[in-house]
Design an enzyme around this catalytic site. Structure first.
Site, PDB file in Angstrom:
ATOM      1  N   HIS A  50      48.629  66.286 133.529  1.00  0.00           N
ATOM      2  CA  HIS A  50      49.451  67.374 134.056  1.00  0.00           C
ATOM      3  C   HIS A  50      50.914  67.269 133.609  1.00  0.00           C
ATOM      4  CE1 HIS A  50      50.382  64.552 137.516  1.00  0.00           C
ATOM      5  NE2 HIS A  50      51.563  65.115 137.358  1.00  0.00           N
ATOM      6  N   ASP A  57      42.922  63.280 134.836  1.00  0.00           N
ATOM      7  CA  ASP A  57      44.381  63.405 134.721  1.00  0.00           C
ATOM      8  C   ASP A  57      44.979  62.308 133.848  1.00  0.00           C
ATOM      9  OD1 ASP A  57      46.721  64.784 135.131  1.00  0.00           O
ATOM     10  OD2 ASP A  57      47.233  63.755 136.986  1.00  0.00           O
ATOM     11  N   SER A 102      55.074  60.631 137.776  1.00  0.00           N
ATOM     12  CA  SER A 102      53.748  60.835 137.198  1.00  0.00           C
ATOM     13  C   SER A 102      53.654  60.238 135.805  1.00  0.00           C
ATOM     14  CB  SER A 102      53.432  62.323 137.116  1.00  0.00           C
ATOM     15  OG  SER A 102      53.030  62.820 138.348  1.00  0.00           O
TER      16      SER A 102
END
Length: 477
Positions: free
Chosen positions: A126, A156, A230
């Site tokens: 993402h 992911d 992230s």
């Protein structure tokens, strides 16, 4: 939908750490706040920690972090988008092209160098999703253009490559050895303010069942993980990579701040995905049992002679699949796979999705109220299927598995991956990104079930699709 909208939106926002809000928050942090006049506050007295207690120096993470931080990078992405005052309406966009403007969206995230010789960098899917340009800033200030190798939306995980010159990489630990209570450290670039280190413990391992995310086997930690973290590193006290930070949870959304519910992808899973992306030209090939199942309700549990309402009740076994080879039958209840507890249909799908092709699987089954153990080898799960293979009326369309994050949002069916212009499927009204949730050929939940439902071509073919959150019925001629 089985998941409440509020919870789903909160978690989806929490997962999107590579998003544009991080840039806005960074800009806000760089602007000094203007405080209203107030009475002078007394300055509290802060006691400094001694450097040692007796002759024993206090422990510090600094020596370990000196080895770790050079391998953690900041990831910057740029995406060019066309913006029109008429939104996505194709007719008005063609009529008034001069009103359409190009805008560049920028995003921030983190990454980890895991192979200094080849320049491989792991991050989250993402973080780089939809990006036209990706660059990486090293801890020493160098900024390098990154080459996209491949990604897997359902776990992911994404892999990039940067020029391999004087790089530092983190060694990958065996994440299966992590225990609840182990100390861990998170390193990343939260809110785009620069490399930041937080610490905590492992709160849980093997965490799954979170709405809105894909295949799940998360490490849960109370180390602060915020937007921009992230793709960053979760390391043990030896400076080894144990996880890739991916999400945090806050019922009020990720921008409300950290509340000690952070999640990371275990290194063993990330390593497996990385190796597949390298070996398979940027794609992941998964194994499948070749069956459909449903949750066991309390009423079904009583009828099946189960002590509790849990497990995956087999409703269909596809010919030629791993389940058929093992001897599974409709009516069997799968209670465990390789010793891992199976609570329901989603739990079984999650287990399958995390296993590579060729994995040996032992299933604990209840049949006619009696325990049974069956073994099999997972077979390749097709990634896509040409419509012409199913029915001539679908020629020109390609169907694919529904992304797992949409399944966890309550959807089931198959995704229309592409539609050729002027094809029969296009003439029948199918569009790219339509979700086929039902058809008059039979029941199905995934690509294998969709293919199996076309055993006999129906005289009249009707598909129920979801487009833009609205259902439609299409008569395919």
């Amino acid at each position: 939908m089985r998941t409440s909208t509020k919870t789903l939106l909160a978690l989806t926002a929490a997962a999107a750490f590579g998003g544009f809000a991080a840039t806005a928050i960074r800009d806000g942090l760089e602007t000094p706040a203007r405080a209203a006049p107030s009475l002078p506050a007394a300055t509290p007295t802060v006691a400094a920690l001694p450097a040692a207690v007796g002759t024993t120096p206090l422990p510090s993470l600094a020596p370990m972090l000196e080895r770790v931080t050079p391998a953690v990078v900041s990831v910057h992405t740029k995406q060019r988008v066309r913006v029109s005052p008429f939104g996505d309406d194709p007719i008005f966009r063609r009529m008034f092209p001069e009103l359409t403007q190009e805008r560049i969206n920028q995003s921030l995230g983190s990454g980890v160098i895991v192979d200094a010789r080849h320049g491989y960098v792991l991050t989250n899917h993402h973080v780089i999703e939809g990006a036209d340009e990706v660059s990486v800033t090293l801890a020493d200030g160098r900024t390098l253009a990154a080459e996209f190798v491949g990604s897997d939306p359902d776990t992911d995980v994404a892999l990039m490559r940067i020029p391999a010159q004087n790089l530092s990489a983190l060694p990958l630990a065996d994440s299966d050895r992590l225990r609840v209570g182990d100390f861990v450290v998170a390193v990343g670039n939260p809110f785009g303010i620069g490399q930041t280190v937080t610490s905590g413990i492992v709160s849980a391992v093997g965490r799954s069942g979170l709405p809105g995310l894909g295949f799940q086997n998360f490490i849960q930690t109370d180390a602060s993980i915020n937007p921009g973290n992230s793709g960053g590193a979760l390391v043990n006290l030896d400076g080894e990579l144990v996880g890739i930070n991916t999400a945090s949870f806050n019922p009020r959304g990720s921008m409300a701040g950290n509340i000690g519910l952070g999640f990371a992808i275990p290194t063993n899973l990330a390593r497996n995905i990385m190796n597949q992306l390298i070996a398979n030209n940027g794609v992941v090939i998964r194994g499948t049992l070749g069956l459909e199942s449903q949750d066991v309700t309390p009423q079904l549990a009583r009828g099946l002679g189960l002590d509790e309402a849990r497990g995956a009740l087999v409703t269909q076994v596809f010919a030629g699949g791993a389940a058929a080879a093992a001897g599974l039958q409709p009516g069997d209840v799968i209670l465990a796979a390789n010793g891992q507890r199976i609570d329901g249909r989603d739990s079984l799908r999650n287990f399958e999705g995390l296993q590579p092709v060729g994995s040996r699987v032992t299933l604990d089954v209840r049949r006619d109220g009696k325990p049974l153990q069956l073994a099999t080898t997972l077979r390749e799960q097709p990634r896509s299927l040409a419509g012409l293979q199913l029915d001539p009326r679908l020629a020109g369309a390609t169907f694919a598995e529904l992304p797992e994050r949409l399944r966890r949002a309550g959807l089931a069916g198959v995704l229309v991956e592409s539609v050729e212009r002027g094809s029969r499927a296009a003439q029948n009204g199918l569009r790219k990104d339509d979700i086929v949730i039902a058809a008059n050929v039979g029941q199905f939940e995934d690509l294998a079930g969709f293919r199996a439902s076309f055993t006999r071509a129906p005289a009249q073919l009707i598909l129920r699709i979801v487009r833009g959150n609205r259902p439609y019925d299409i008569l395919v001629q």
